[in-house]
Motif scaffolding. Structure first.
Motif, PDB file in Angstrom:
ATOM      1  N   PHE A  73       0.957  -1.363  -0.083  1.00  0.00           N
ATOM      2  CA  PHE A  73       0.023   0.142   0.108  1.00  0.00           C
ATOM      3  C   PHE A  73       0.968   1.348   0.138  1.00  0.00           C
ATOM      4  CE2 PHE A  73      -3.532  -2.570   2.189  1.00  0.00           C
ATOM      5  CZ  PHE A  73      -3.941  -3.113   0.927  1.00  0.00           C
ATOM      6  N   SER A  74       1.911   1.377   0.667  1.00  0.00           N
ATOM      7  CA  SER A  74       2.816   2.381   0.741  1.00  0.00           C
ATOM      8  C   SER A  74       3.403   2.683  -0.608  1.00  0.00           C
ATOM      9  CB  SER A  74       3.737   2.481   1.844  1.00  0.00           C
ATOM     10  OG  SER A  74       4.712   1.368   1.590  1.00  0.00           O
ATOM     11  N   ARG A  75       3.477   1.475  -1.337  1.00  0.00           N
ATOM     12  CA  ARG A  75       4.088   1.704  -2.629  1.00  0.00           C
ATOM     13  C   ARG A  75       2.961   2.192  -3.690  1.00  0.00           C
ATOM     14  NH1 ARG A  75       7.102  -3.981  -2.987  1.00  0.00           N
ATOM     15  NH2 ARG A  75       8.151  -3.559  -0.933  1.00  0.00           N
ATOM     16  N   ILE A  76       2.015   1.981  -3.600  1.00  0.00           N
ATOM     17  CA  ILE A  76       0.968   2.523  -4.121  1.00  0.00           C
ATOM     18  C   ILE A  76       0.768   3.731  -3.888  1.00  0.00           C
ATOM     19  CG2 ILE A  76      -1.694   2.528  -4.533  1.00  0.00           C
ATOM     20  CD1 ILE A  76      -1.842  -0.318  -4.300  1.00  0.00           C
ATOM     21  N   THR A  77       0.886   4.357  -2.786  1.00  0.00           N
ATOM     22  CA  THR A  77       0.881   5.652  -2.079  1.00  0.00           C
ATOM     23  C   THR A  77       1.785   6.600  -2.970  1.00  0.00           C
ATOM     24  OG1 THR A  77       0.304   4.956  -0.057  1.00  0.00           O
ATOM     25  CG2 THR A  77       0.640   7.285  -0.278  1.00  0.00           C
ATOM     26  N   LYS A  78       2.950   5.824  -3.281  1.00  0.00           N
ATOM     27  CA  LYS A  78       4.179   6.374  -3.647  1.00  0.00           C
ATOM     28  C   LYS A  78       3.680   6.951  -5.227  1.00  0.00           C
ATOM     29  CE  LYS A  78       8.944   6.113  -3.718  1.00  0.00           C
ATOM     30  NZ  LYS A  78       9.996   4.950  -3.314  1.00  0.00           N
ATOM     31  N   GLY A  79       3.071   5.873  -5.760  1.00  0.00           N
ATOM     32  CA  GLY A  79       2.689   5.997  -7.245  1.00  0.00           C
ATOM     33  C   GLY A  79       1.536   7.126  -7.285  1.00  0.00           C
ATOM     34  N   ILE A  80       0.619   6.969  -6.637  1.00  0.00           N
ATOM     35  CA  ILE A  80      -0.474   8.193  -6.681  1.00  0.00           C
ATOM     36  C   ILE A  80       0.185   9.669  -6.526  1.00  0.00           C
ATOM     37  CG2 ILE A  80      -2.383   8.846  -5.363  1.00  0.00           C
ATOM     38  CD1 ILE A  80      -3.136   6.184  -4.742  1.00  0.00           C
ATOM     39  N   GLN A  81       1.003   9.566  -5.421  1.00  0.00           N
ATOM     40  CA  GLN A  81       1.667  10.797  -5.102  1.00  0.00           C
ATOM     41  C   GLN A  81       2.314  11.512  -6.189  1.00  0.00           C
ATOM     42  OE1 GLN A  81       1.872  13.191  -2.613  1.00  0.00           O
ATOM     43  NE2 GLN A  81       3.213  12.165  -1.251  1.00  0.00           N
ATOM     44  N   GLY A  82       3.121  10.589  -7.027  1.00  0.00           N
ATOM     45  CA  GLY A  82       3.713  11.084  -7.984  1.00  0.00           C
ATOM     46  C   GLY A  82       2.909  11.828  -9.119  1.00  0.00           C
ATOM     47  N   VAL A  83       2.081  10.827  -9.572  1.00  0.00           N
ATOM     48  CA  VAL A  83       1.149  11.604 -10.587  1.00  0.00           C
ATOM     49  C   VAL A  83       0.278  12.947 -10.096  1.00  0.00           C
ATOM     50  CG1 VAL A  83      -0.866  11.168 -11.940  1.00  0.00           C
ATOM     51  CG2 VAL A  83       0.647   9.229 -11.384  1.00  0.00           C
ATOM     52  N   ALA A  84      -0.166  12.850  -8.902  1.00  0.00           N
ATOM     53  CA  ALA A  84      -0.783  13.892  -8.508  1.00  0.00           C
ATOM     54  C   ALA A  84      -0.030  15.154  -8.235  1.00  0.00           C
ATOM     55  CB  ALA A  84      -1.487  13.733  -6.979  1.00  0.00           C
ATOM     56  N   ASN A  85       1.177  14.996  -7.974  1.00  0.00           N
ATOM     57  CA  ASN A  85       2.052  16.317  -7.728  1.00  0.00           C
ATOM     58  C   ASN A  85       2.325  16.760  -9.192  1.00  0.00           C
ATOM     59  OD1 ASN A  85       3.868  14.913  -4.774  1.00  0.00           O
ATOM     60  ND2 ASN A  85       1.668  15.978  -5.023  1.00  0.00           N
ATOM     61  N   GLU A  86       2.377  15.912 -10.180  1.00  0.00           N
ATOM     62  CA  GLU A  86       2.685  16.415 -11.564  1.00  0.00           C
ATOM     63  C   GLU A  86       1.601  17.405 -11.908  1.00  0.00           C
ATOM     64  OE1 GLU A  86       3.172  13.467 -14.848  1.00  0.00           O
ATOM     65  OE2 GLU A  86       4.846  13.313 -13.371  1.00  0.00           O
ATOM     66  N   LYS A  87       0.497  17.022 -11.337  1.00  0.00           N
ATOM     67  CA  LYS A  87      -0.756  17.957 -11.911  1.00  0.00           C
ATOM     68  C   LYS A  87      -1.088  18.912 -10.841  1.00  0.00           C
ATOM     69  CE  LYS A  87      -2.970  14.154 -14.511  1.00  0.00           C
ATOM     70  NZ  LYS A  87      -2.907  14.713 -15.926  1.00  0.00           N
ATOM     71  N   ASN A  88      -0.038  19.398  -9.752  1.00  0.00           N
ATOM     72  CA  ASN A  88      -0.273  19.985  -9.019  1.00  0.00           C
ATOM     73  C   ASN A  88      -1.442  19.842  -8.207  1.00  0.00           C
ATOM     74  OD1 ASN A  88       1.545  22.467  -8.493  1.00  0.00           O
ATOM     75  ND2 ASN A  88       1.355  22.451 -10.980  1.00  0.00           N
ATOM     76  N   TYR A  89      -1.564  18.705  -7.855  1.00  0.00           N
ATOM     77  CA  TYR A  89      -2.736  18.294  -6.918  1.00  0.00           C
ATOM     78  C   TYR A  89      -1.879  17.853  -5.431  1.00  0.00           C
ATOM     79  CZ  TYR A  89      -6.594  18.486  -9.771  1.00  0.00           C
ATOM     80  OH  TYR A  89      -8.057  18.501 -10.417  1.00  0.00           O
ATOM     81  N   SER A  90      -2.748  18.173  -4.201  1.00  0.00           N
ATOM     82  CA  SER A  90      -2.108  17.078  -3.203  1.00  0.00           C
ATOM     83  C   SER A  90      -3.062  16.064  -2.887  1.00  0.00           C
ATOM     84  CB  SER A  90      -1.929  18.374  -2.057  1.00  0.00           C
ATOM     85  OG  SER A  90      -3.110  19.051  -2.032  1.00  0.00           O
ATOM     86  N   VAL A  91      -2.171  15.314  -2.135  1.00  0.00           N
ATOM     87  CA  VAL A  91      -3.031  14.125  -1.608  1.00  0.00           C
ATOM     88  C   VAL A  91      -3.066  14.031  -0.164  1.00  0.00           C
ATOM     89  CG1 VAL A  91      -1.276  13.086  -3.176  1.00  0.00           C
ATOM     90  CG2 VAL A  91      -2.350  11.500  -1.255  1.00  0.00           C
ATOM     91  N   ILE A  92      -4.493  13.803   0.254  1.00  0.00           N
ATOM     92  CA  ILE A  92      -4.509  13.568   1.608  1.00  0.00           C
ATOM     93  C   ILE A  92      -4.759  12.244   1.959  1.00  0.00           C
ATOM     94  CG2 ILE A  92      -5.546  15.886   1.588  1.00  0.00           C
ATOM     95  CD1 ILE A  92      -7.711  14.464   3.122  1.00  0.00           C
TER      96      ILE A  92
END
Lengths: 338, 338
Positions: A73-92
Motif C-alpha cells: 500500500f505504501s508503494r501504491i501511495t508513492k505512485g499516486i503521489q507522483g502523478v498527483a504532484n505532477e498535476k499540482n494536486y495534493s493527496v491527503i
DNA sequence: GGACTGCAGCTAACCGGTTAGCCAGGAAAT
DNA sequence: ATTTCCTGGCTAACCGGTTAGCTGCAGTCC
C-alpha cells in the motif's frame, strides 16, 4: 498579503494581477513585468482557500487505505503521489486501520473538503461499498485499486491474482515439485483468488493440499504449516498466499527438520520479504507503484472528462526468483534489483 | 447547498445556523431543532474552503518524508495520522524521494496552502535546513522527527541512536561474542551515531573492526561484509546499522561458509526484517509509531500555545530478540508480537 | 411608568481570490 | 468626420462561510 495589495503596489487592478498569475489572458509586457515585480517584492503567494472557494476546485485527492504500513500500500501511495504532484494536486492520506467507523469518518470529511477525487484501496466488503456509494452520490469520482468486488461498472485497477498464482505454481512445477500444497487465508477474497490459480494449475498434476489461517500473518502461516504436517500431508512444495505467511511456513518446516529449499520449495506472494530474507524462496512481485500510478491517472481522466464508461485495468504479478550468490550466478541477478 | 439555503429552509438567520453548527453560542432548543432538521433534510455539509477562508485555519498539517515506502517512515506516518484525525485535522503527505527540487516544490505548496503545521523527517543536510527556515519564516510551526541536526533550538523528536546501539552491542557481548565488527554507511549521520555507540561499548573489550557501504541497502551490507572477510578480520559478531544491511552481511558470510548464528552472531537495527526473516538475528526495534504520535502532539502544542521554548524528546530503541520456536521456548515469545 | 439591563437572534461586512461585463481609446471602415 | 469594431484593463459581484455589532423584547428596579 492579498491580491489587492499587490495590485495597489503595482499600480494595476486585481483582475490584471489575477490574469498574470494564472496566465490566462493577454496582458501587456509592461504591466506583466510590473506585476511580477510587485509579487516578488511583497513575497506574495495566492491563497489556496480563496482560490478554491472561487473556482470550486480544490486540487486535492484523497487516498483511502486500510493500513499505510503495508509495503504494498505504501508503494501504491508513492505512485499516486507522483502523478498527483505532477498535476499540482495534493493527496491527503486516510489510513483506516481496517476500522469501519474510521473509514466512515474519513468519508464524511472528504465530503466536506470537496475533494476532487478518491482512490480507494482495501477489502471490499458491504460497508466499504456503502462508503464508495456515498462518495459517488456526491459526484466525487472514485477509482478502486486492489479492491476486488462484484460491482463491475466501477473504475478500478486490479491485480490478476488468479493468473499470477498460476505462474507461481507453474514455477514450482518447473522446479521439480511433485506435490504442492497451498497456504491461504480463510475469509480473504484475495487469498481465494490465489487459491483458484493454484487449483487451476494443479488440477491434472497432483492432489490439492490446503491449509488456512485467519489473517496474512507470520503466525497464521506457521500454524497452517503445522496443520499440514500434522495431517501427515506429503508435499515438496508450498505456495503461500503472502511472503510473511511463507516465512511462517518455513520456520515451522525447519522445526520439523525439513530443509528449505532442499526438501521443500516455497513460493510466496507479494515479494515484500522473499527477495531479502535469504531463505531462498521465490515470490510474485506486485507492481504496486505502477498500480498507484495507473489508478491516479484513471482518476484524473475521470475528473477532467465527464462521462467515460467504467474503466478497468488488470495487472499481473511477475516472478521474482530468490537472490542468489552474485558472484556465482551473475546473470540471474540482473533484473532482481529492487 | 449553502448555509443561506439552510437558514431560509429553517426560517432563521445564517448566524443562527452557524452558531448551531459550531455549537459556540446559546441557541434556544426550538431553533436548534429546526436548524438540525433543515440540515438533515437538505443533506447540508459546511464548505471547508469557505470556513478556512473566513477563520484563517485550515485544519491541515503536512508530513514531509523522504520515502513513504520505508517501513519506519510509514509507521511514523500512521502515528501522526492518528493524532491529527483525533483533532479533526487532515494530513497531507509529501514524499520527496530524497530529491531536493521536489522537497522545494512541496514547501512552496505548503506555503500557499496555509497549512497549520509541518512534521519533517529525513536527512538534515544544508538544503533541508533552508526549507525548514522558509517554513518558519512564514510562521508555520515545524517539528522534526528522526532528523538529527546541530540546530538545537528546534522542536524535535529524536532517537538516541548512540545509546540504543550500546544496548545492541551489549547484547552481543552478553551472547559470548569476543570480537565484534561494525557495518555502517559512510555518509550517514544516523550510521555515524550508531558507530559511536558501538565504539563506546567496545572500547575496553576488543579492537574495532569497521566496514562501510554507501547506503542502507542489502548490496552495501553484502559488500561491507566482503571487505571484512577479505581483510582477514576475525570476528564472531557483527553489528549492522540496519536490518537490510544485516541481511546482506548474513548472505555474504553464509557464502563464505560461516554459519549464522552458530559461528557469527548478527545484530541489526530498526527491526524491519529481523523478527520475520527466520535468520535468527536480533535487532533494535524503533518505536516509530510512538515517535510519530509524539511529533504530532508537539506540533499541536506549538500550534495552540504561542511561545514555548524548543522542545525535545528522546526515544530509545528496544531490543528485539529473534523469534524462536514457540513450542520450545514459550516465555521468550511473549513480548515479541508485532 | 420609565429607564435600564440582558440576551436571543439578525444584518451585513469581511476573508481573498475569480471573472462577467463594462469602459476607454485607437484603428479601420464608410 | 463619424461610426463601428476591437481589445487591454478595470470595477464590482460572487463563492460560502464567520462574527462584530445592532435590534427588539422581556424582565427588573426605582
Amino acid at each position: 498579503m492579498t491580491i489587492r495589495e499587490v495590485a495597489k503596489h503595482a499600480g494595476v487592478s486585481v483582475a490584471t494581477v489575477s490574469a498574470v498569475i494564472n496566465d490566462n489572458k493577454y496582458v501587456s509586457d509592461e504591466l506583466k513585468h510590473k506585476v511580477l515585480q510587485a509579487i516578488k517584492e511583497l513575497n506574495y503567494r495566492p491563497n489556496r482557500w480563496a482560490k478554491s472557494l472561487a473556482t470550486g476546485k480544490g486540487y486535492t485527492i484523497a487516498y483511502i487505505v486500510p493500513d499505510i504500513t503495508n509495503p504494498i500500500f505504501s508503494r501504491i501511495t508513492k505512485g499516486i503521489q507522483g502523478v498527483a504532484n505532477e498535476k499540482n494536486y495534493s493527496v491527503i492520506l486516510c489510513s483506516t486501520n481496517f476500522d469501519s467507523p474510521t473509514r466512515r469518518r474519513y468519508v464524511d470529511w472528504i465530503l466536506e473538503m470537496r475533494v476532487d477525487g478518491v482512490v480507494f484501496t482495501g477489502r471490499h466488503g458491504r460497508e466499504s461499498l456503502t462508503e464508495i456509494t456515498r462518495l459517488q452520490d456526491a459526484a466525487i469520482p472514485v477509482v478502486t485499486a486492489l479492491a476486488p468486488s462484484d460491482v463491475t461498472d466501477m473504475d478500478r485497477v486490479l491485480l490478476d491474482d488468479r493468473e499470477s498464482s498460476r505462474l507461481a505454481v507453474r514455477f514450482l512445477k518447473e522446479s521439480q515439485c511433485q506435490r504442492i500444497a497451498f497456504v491461504g487465508v480463510r475469509q480473504s477474497t484475495t487469498s481465494k483468488e490465489r487459491y483458484r490459480g493454484y487449483s487451476d494449475e494443479i488440477a491434472d498434476y497432483c492432489p490439492e493440499q490446503v491449509a488456512y489461517g485467519e489473517d496474512f500473518t507470520w503466525d497464521d502461516g506457521y500454524q497452517a504449516a503445522q496443520q499440514l504436517t500434522k495431517n501427515g500431508a506429503l508435499f515438496d512444495g508450498v505456495f503461500a498466499a503472502s511472503d510473511i505467511m511463507a516465512l511462517g511456513v518455513i520456520a515451522c518446516l525447519k522445526e520439523h527438520g525439513r530443509d528449505v529449499p532442499e526438501d521443500v520449495q516455497i513460493m510466496g506472494f507479494d515479494n515484500t520479504y522473499a527477495q531479502w530474507s535469504g531463505q531462498g524462496f521465490a515470490s510474485m512481485s506486485i507492481p504496486a507503484f505502477e498500480i498507484g500510478v495507473k489508478a491516479a491517472q484513471m482518476l484524473f481522466d475521470r475528473i477532467s472528462e465527464i462521462e467515460i464508461p467504467g474503466m478497468q485495468e488488470l495487472f499481473m504479478a511477475s516472478l521474482a526468483v530468490p537472490r542468489v550468490r552474485p558472484s556465482l550466478n551473475p546473470n540471474l541477478n540482473l533484473n532482481l534489483k529492487e
